[in-house]
Design an enzyme around this catalytic site. Sequence first.
Site, mmCIF file in Angstrom:
data_model
loop_
_atom_site.group_PDB
_atom_site.id
_atom_site.type_symbol
_atom_site.label_atom_id
_atom_site.label_comp_id
_atom_site.label_asym_id
_atom_site.label_seq_id
_atom_site.Cartn_x
_atom_site.Cartn_y
_atom_site.Cartn_z
ATOM 1 C CB THR A 139 -19.647 36.627 -25.726
ATOM 2 O OG1 THR A 139 -19.785 35.703 -25.411
ATOM 3 C CG2 THR A 139 -19.280 37.263 -27.000
ATOM 4 N N GLY B 83 -29.675 41.213 -27.506
ATOM 5 C CA GLY B 83 -29.197 39.627 -27.465
ATOM 6 C C GLY B 83 -30.236 38.625 -28.000
ATOM 7 C CG ASP B 84 -29.526 35.735 -30.138
ATOM 8 O OD1 ASP B 84 -29.621 36.306 -30.559
ATOM 9 O OD2 ASP B 84 -28.393 34.650 -30.147
ATOM 10 C CD GLU C 267 -17.910 37.900 -30.785
ATOM 11 O OE1 GLU C 267 -17.383 38.590 -31.141
ATOM 12 O OE2 GLU C 267 -18.287 36.303 -30.945
ATOM 13 C CB ALA D 46 -26.945 33.466 -21.586
ATOM 14 C CD GLN E 168 -16.751 26.371 -35.764
ATOM 15 O OE1 GLN E 168 -16.853 25.768 -37.232
ATOM 16 N NE2 GLN E 168 -16.143 27.408 -34.977
ATOM 17 C CE LYS F 203 -27.689 48.121 -33.401
ATOM 18 N NZ LYS F 203 -27.432 47.019 -34.123
ATOM 19 C CB ALA G 207 -28.868 46.920 -29.791
#
Length: 284
Positions: free
Chosen positions: A48, A107-108, A17, A51, A209, A162, A122
């Site tokens: 990804t 998504g956040d 990713e 945003a 991180q 889902k 989702a």
Amino acid sequence: MKLSTLYKEGKTVLSFEVFPPKKTSGVETVYKALDELASLKPAYISVTYGAGGTEANNTALIASKVKSLGVEPLAHLTCVNNDRQTVEKELEIFKKKGIENILALRGDIVPDIEPKKDFLHASDLCEYIQQRGDFELAGACYPEMHLEANSMVEDIRNLKTKVEKGATHLISQLFFDNSAFYSFMDMVRCAGIDVPVSAGIMPVTNKKQIERMVSMCGASLPSKFSKIMQRYENNPDALRDAGIAYAVEQIVDLMANGVEGIHLYTMNNPYVATKITEAIGNLL
């Protein structure tokens, strides 16, 4: 290529990713990393989703670059801040660029931004995209439960919805305790969810991180992992190498237990991805 076919070959599917830059001016830096990542020959590379900014289409640009390097892209698409019209535009962009696979996500929720109402989950996005027939869909899953779920039973039930709405394979959120993943998989299979699942692995390269990621996804930290963090937190090179070693140990154990896929959260770091891929090359 539809990515679900990769899981039918009986081998562990290794995927990476990457994330696009916040501004288009940073795309070349990501392209350079992609050149190195693609040379490792992953089964696919997911990209990804921006945003919701004006340059969110960097996702399509990066995914198109991945495809040009001979690796199949999996483009993320979120719906929490997108209405139906915006999603339709994004799908058209993906289609024009030859992108066949989408990771459909809610998504956040961003503070101070009112979520859109067209797609609440989702699974709603999966259903909408699946009706078009142009794309194959992947979905996300949470070995230690989605932070907003009331219970693991509820979370598994939502995951099944889902899949019923079109997700043909799943990618897990990162985790550091393999036993949590195994328990999750037992529940998933007992619930009748039989699609392939890739385990999400993030090599820790610095303390900030991991603290940020754990706060976002709620992953638990085994004592063994915490001791590594404490021991090497002030030695960046040592922490990086220890993080790689821990990730390799996780992956070896997962593969020995028949995991269907490993999804490596590379953080756009070819060095880390290379070291891990080299370490598990013979296993693959």
